[in-house]
Design a protein around this motif. Structure first.
Motif, PDB file in Angstrom:
ATOM      1  N   SER A 226       2.204   1.824  -3.266  1.00 27.19           N
ATOM      2  CA  SER A 226       0.746   2.055  -4.144  1.00 27.19           C
ATOM      3  C   SER A 226       0.405   3.980  -3.505  1.00 27.19           C
ATOM      4  CB  SER A 226      -0.420   1.487  -3.751  1.00 27.19           C
ATOM      5  OG  SER A 226      -1.579   2.172  -4.985  1.00 27.19           O
ATOM      6  N   TYR A 227       0.493   3.969  -2.806  1.00 19.61           N
ATOM      7  CA  TYR A 227       0.794   5.578  -2.603  1.00 19.61           C
ATOM      8  C   TYR A 227       1.389   6.343  -3.334  1.00 19.61           C
ATOM      9  CZ  TYR A 227      -3.370   3.782   0.872  1.00 19.61           C
ATOM     10  OH  TYR A 227      -4.499   3.583   1.798  1.00 19.61           O
ATOM     11  N   TRP A 228       2.548   5.726  -3.063  1.00 22.11           N
ATOM     12  CA  TRP A 228       4.151   6.562  -3.297  1.00 22.11           C
ATOM     13  C   TRP A 228       4.322   6.585  -5.161  1.00 22.11           C
ATOM     14  CZ3 TRP A 228       7.847   5.844  -6.876  1.00 22.11           C
ATOM     15  CH2 TRP A 228       8.657   6.728  -6.567  1.00 22.11           C
ATOM     16  N   TYR A 229       3.551   6.259  -5.603  1.00 24.92           N
ATOM     17  CA  TYR A 229       3.567   5.518  -6.757  1.00 24.92           C
ATOM     18  C   TYR A 229       2.620   6.669  -7.314  1.00 24.92           C
ATOM     19  CZ  TYR A 229       2.458   3.860 -11.272  1.00 24.92           C
ATOM     20  OH  TYR A 229       2.488   4.279 -13.174  1.00 24.92           O
ATOM     21  N   LYS A 230       1.393   6.105  -6.785  1.00 27.93           N
ATOM     22  CA  LYS A 230      -0.260   7.799  -7.865  1.00 27.93           C
ATOM     23  C   LYS A 230       1.073   9.318  -6.846  1.00 27.93           C
ATOM     24  CE  LYS A 230      -3.122   4.360  -6.324  1.00 27.93           C
ATOM     25  NZ  LYS A 230      -4.506   3.929  -5.729  1.00 27.93           N
ATOM     26  N   ASN A 231       0.791   9.132  -5.654  1.00 27.93           N
ATOM     27  CA  ASN A 231       1.383  10.877  -5.960  1.00 27.93           C
ATOM     28  C   ASN A 231       2.468  11.088  -6.767  1.00 27.93           C
ATOM     29  OD1 ASN A 231      -0.873  11.225  -4.088  1.00 27.93           O
ATOM     30  ND2 ASN A 231       0.390   9.945  -1.971  1.00 27.93           N
TER      31      ASN A 231
ATOM     32  N   LYS B 169       0.601  -1.145   0.270  1.00 25.80           N
ATOM     33  CA  LYS B 169       0.018   0.232  -0.321  1.00 25.80           C
ATOM     34  C   LYS B 169       1.209   1.265   0.032  1.00 25.80           C
ATOM     35  CE  LYS B 169      -4.323  -2.090   2.593  1.00 25.80           C
ATOM     36  NZ  LYS B 169      -5.203  -1.262   3.583  1.00 25.80           N
TER      37      LYS B 169
ATOM     38  N   ARG C   4       3.314  10.349  -9.494  1.00 27.00           N
ATOM     39  CA  ARG C   4       2.470  10.562 -10.963  1.00 27.00           C
ATOM     40  C   ARG C   4       2.100  11.866 -10.594  1.00 27.00           C
ATOM     41  NH1 ARG C   4      -1.057   6.045 -12.019  1.00 27.00           N
ATOM     42  NH2 ARG C   4      -2.414   7.704 -11.611  1.00 27.00           N
ATOM     43  N   ILE C   5       1.234  12.012 -10.525  1.00 27.39           N
ATOM     44  CA  ILE C   5       1.100  13.169  -9.849  1.00 27.39           C
ATOM     45  C   ILE C   5       1.430  14.285  -9.589  1.00 27.39           C
ATOM     46  CG2 ILE C   5      -0.956  14.595  -9.056  1.00 27.39           C
ATOM     47  CD1 ILE C   5      -2.403  12.600  -7.749  1.00 27.39           C
TER      48      ILE C   5
END
Length: 110
Positions: free
Chosen positions: A76-81, A73, A83-84
């Protein structure tokens, strides 16, 4: 007295004191007060804010990452943030490039 009333009272007291300083005191006195009192107090205040804000943000980031629990998780959070953030920084850099280099309204000689 409620906190809101205290804040508003302090704000209005500051406005009144500022108006008194501005209207009643000669300019030389205000320049002396600004040089020897207000500027050092302002510098101390800004340095104290920097001293407090950076550790609080760092600790909140560490505790937030540690509180997730599952490493998948966290990734996942690191990747989403990120990417933004990457899209934001890339679009800003692209805009700066277009404004500075590709602006056809200005003529430049190289």
């Amino acid at each position: 007295m409620a906190m809101t009333k205290k804040i508003l009272l302090g704000m209005f007291a500051g406005i009144i004191v500022g108006l008194i300083f501005n209207l009643a005191l000669p300019t030389e006195w205000f320049d002396l007060a600004k040089t020897y009192v207000l500027n050092p107090l302002g510098t101390i205040f800004i340095n104290l804010i920097k001293l407090l804000v950076v550790p609080i943000v760092l600790v909140s980031l560490i505790l937030g990452a540690a509180g997730v629990g599952d490493p998948k998780k966290t990734w996942s959070y690191w990747y989403k943030n990120n990417r933004i953030l990457f899209n934001y920084y890339f679009s800003c850099a692209y805009d700066c490039f277009n404004i500075r280099i590709c602006d056809s309204s200005r003529r430049r000689e190289f």
